[in-house]
Design an enzyme around this catalytic site. Structure first.
Site, PDB file in Angstrom:
ATOM      1  N   LYS A   1       4.974 -43.241 113.677  1.00 58.90           N
ATOM      2  CA  LYS A   1       5.522 -43.090 112.326  1.00 58.90           C
ATOM      3  C   LYS A   1       4.721 -43.900 111.313  1.00 58.90           C
ATOM      4  O   LYS A   1       4.367 -43.397 110.246  1.00 58.90           O
ATOM      5  CB  LYS A   1       6.995 -43.534 112.350  1.00 58.90           C
TER       6      LYS A   1
ATOM      7  N   ASP B   1      11.368 -52.891 115.907  1.00 59.34           N
ATOM      8  CA  ASP B   1      12.135 -51.634 115.874  1.00 59.34           C
ATOM      9  C   ASP B   1      12.758 -51.299 117.232  1.00 59.34           C
ATOM     10  O   ASP B   1      13.516 -50.337 117.341  1.00 59.34           O
ATOM     11  CB  ASP B   1      11.230 -50.476 115.441  1.00 59.34           C
TER      12      ASP B   1
ATOM     13  N   LYS C   1      17.712 -53.336 108.400  1.00 57.21           N
ATOM     14  CA  LYS C   1      17.023 -52.090 108.778  1.00 57.21           C
ATOM     15  C   LYS C   1      17.879 -50.892 108.356  1.00 57.21           C
ATOM     16  O   LYS C   1      18.728 -51.027 107.483  1.00 57.21           O
ATOM     17  CB  LYS C   1      16.746 -52.104 110.287  1.00 57.21           C
TER      18      LYS C   1
HETATM   19  C1  S3P Z   1       6.905 -50.623 109.300  1.00 57.29           C
HETATM   20  C2  S3P Z   1       7.195 -51.965 109.321  1.00 57.29           C
HETATM   21  C3  S3P Z   1       8.449 -52.512 109.851  1.00 57.29           C
HETATM   22  C4  S3P Z   1       9.208 -51.513 110.698  1.00 57.29           C
HETATM   23  C5  S3P Z   1       9.241 -50.144 110.080  1.00 57.29           C
HETATM   24  C6  S3P Z   1       7.846 -49.617 109.840  1.00 57.29           C
HETATM   25  C7  S3P Z   1       5.617 -50.173 108.728  1.00 57.29           C
HETATM   26  O1  S3P Z   1       9.273 -52.908 108.783  1.00 57.29           O
HETATM   27  O2  S3P Z   1      10.527 -51.952 110.930  1.00 57.29           O
HETATM   28  O3  S3P Z   1       9.927 -49.222 110.933  1.00 57.29           O
HETATM   29  O4  S3P Z   1       5.236 -49.007 108.949  1.00 57.29           O
HETATM   30  O5  S3P Z   1       4.953 -50.974 108.061  1.00 57.29           O
HETATM   31  P1  S3P Z   1       9.168 -54.396 108.134  1.00 57.29           P
HETATM   32  O6  S3P Z   1       7.827 -54.566 107.613  1.00 57.29           O
HETATM   33  O7  S3P Z   1      10.215 -54.402 107.057  1.00 57.29           O
HETATM   34  O8  S3P Z   1       9.515 -55.318 109.277  1.00 57.29           O
END
Ligand code: S3P
Length: 436
Positions: A23, A318, A345
């Site tokens: 993702k 995650d 989250k």
């Molecule tokens: C992500 C960073 C994470 C993660 C999210 C995707 C990203 O969040 O939880 O699903 O793609 O940079 P945080 O940076 O808020 O921890």
């Protein structure tokens, strides 16, 4: 009516699976492809709602994007200064990554734009990106209590580079500041308190941008042009995690997961599960499009409780919903600390997981920054509210493998944000799951 997962208790899992594309990398392939000069070809793109929201956002800003067609996407880059004002508000759906990275990327544009999202995203903190961006000269307003919508106005003059010491270990905040730095005068840098996923830094480099990395600090000089490239998106280790836990806790299970991204800033889940006694082997480790990937083989193993080392928390952030399910099936006590970020989250993942585990009769005690779980005891089935959080829904589906009764998991539509084929893939491997 939203989807309910009905999951039969028990069973085992066998087979070879390929989980959907990563993702984080899928989002960035569209964002960086759009800002590049030339045509970027993407394969393995995650056709989930979150990444599609990013795709729609860039189409709305005048970028031609072909696909997705079986994971293939073609992005016709418009160059660093080629984005156009969208006709209306940009809907980021359920996706925090879309909203936070776009806030950075759009902070230095010559047009106004408003970013909004669904009821879950509307509860999430956005000042964490707005604040550092304002010190660069950005004009950004957030809604009540610093939540969406995010309204961005063109700045009075060019953005100015800053150095930012991140108060929380967040790849989204780091990425927002570095993306704004592309449009700023001078060298913008970030220092993170713990390592977080580094896809932005790696992918910017793949697009020909110089990103200096020195320990916890990443720096970028503004004004650098991006050159189109080819991106192979690896399988998402965050999606593989459901099968790593499922294959560990189910009796007599063996699963082979193909082409999983093994970027060291993402492999905390493998390390944590191994500390708990999981039998996971890494096979055919190789590089694909600048990212390490491998096949992961998981076999059932007796798990035991551990104190999760805090430095692994951001590297598995995650994966905690399903790691809590692993802990519920691990003999003895598991203690998670340093994970307060889980409360902001897609849902409050500490409270929602603790409520669901307790509903199954599992001894789970939430703490301000984690959870204590006394696992390894039998637990029953029941009815669980996922609170519209994709990873909570999938984590409880996995828990059914060792429950003594069937589970009903409510509010599962958002599984489509990150793992649209979850039900079909899990059922093919042997999980007794149907969606209704
Ligand atoms: C992500 C960073 C994470 C993660 C999210 C995707 C990203 O969040 O939880 O699903 O793609 O940079 P945080 O940076 O808020 O921890």
């Amino acid at each position: 009516m939203s989807t309910t997962f009905h999951v039969r208790a028990g069973g085992t899992l066998q087979g070879t699976l390929r989980v959907p594309g990563d993702k984080s990398i899928s989002h960035r392939s569209i964002m960086l492809g759009a800002l590049a000069d030339g045509v970027t070809e993407v394969s393995g793109f995650l056709e989930g709602e979150d990444a599609l929201a990013t795709m729609r956002a860039f189409r709305a800003m005048g970028v031609r994007i072909d696909g997705p067609d079986q994971g293939r996407v073609t992005v016709h880059g418009v160059g660093l200064h080629g984005l156009r004002a969208p006709a209306g508000m940009i809907d980021c759906g359920n996706s925090g990554t879309t909203m936070r990275l776009l806030t950075g990327l759009l902070a230095g544009q010559g047009f106004a734009v408003t970013l909004d999202g669904d009821s879950s995203l509307r509860k999430r903190p956005m000042e964490r990106v707005a604040k550092p961006l304002r010190t660069m000269g950005a004009v950004i307003e957030t809604g009540e209590q610093g939540r969406p919508p995010v309204r961005i106005q063109p700045p009075a003059g060019p953005l100015q580079a800053i150095h930012y010491d991140l108060p929380v270990a967040s790849a989204q905040v780091k990425s927002a500041v570095l993306l704004a730095g592309l449009f700023a005068e001078g060298v913008t840098s970030t220092t993170e308190p713990e390592p977080t996923r580094d896809h932005s830094e790696r992918m910017l480099q793949a697009f020909g941008v110089t990103v200096e990395r020195n320990g916890a600090t990443a720096s970028i000089r503004g004004g650098q042009a991006l050159k189109a490239t080819t991106i192979q998106v690896p399988g998402d280790i965050s999606s593989a995690a459901f099968f790593l836990v499922a294959g560990s806790i189910a009796r007599q299970a063996e699963l082979l997961l193909l082409d999983v991204g093994m970027n060291p800033t993402r492999t905390g889940v493998v390390e944590i599960l191994r500390l708990m006694g999981a039998d996971i082997t890494v096979e055919d480790a190789r590089l694909a499009g600048g990212e390490p990937i491998a096949n992961l083989r998981v076999r059932s193993a007796p798990l035991h409780g551990i104190e999760v080392p805090p430095h692994l928390v951001p590297l598995a952030i995650d994966e905690f919903p399903v790691l809590f399910v692993a802990a519920a099936n691990a003999a003895g006590r598991t203690v998670v600390t340093g994970a307060a970020e889980l409360r902001v989250k897609e849902s409050d993942r500490i409270q929602v997981m603790a409520d669901g585990l307790q509903a199954l009769g599992i001894a789970a005690t939430p703490t301000p920054d984690g959870m204590v779980i006394d696992g390894g005891q039998p637990y029953h089935g029941g009815s669980i509210d996922s609170h519209g959080d994709h990873r909570i829904a999938m984590a409880f589906a996995v828990s059914a493998l060792r429950a003594t009764g069937d589970l009903d998991i409510r509010d599962c539509d958002n599984v489509a944000t990150s793992f649209p084929d979850f039900v079909a893939l899990a059922a093919a491997a042997g999980l007794g799951i149907v969606a209704r």
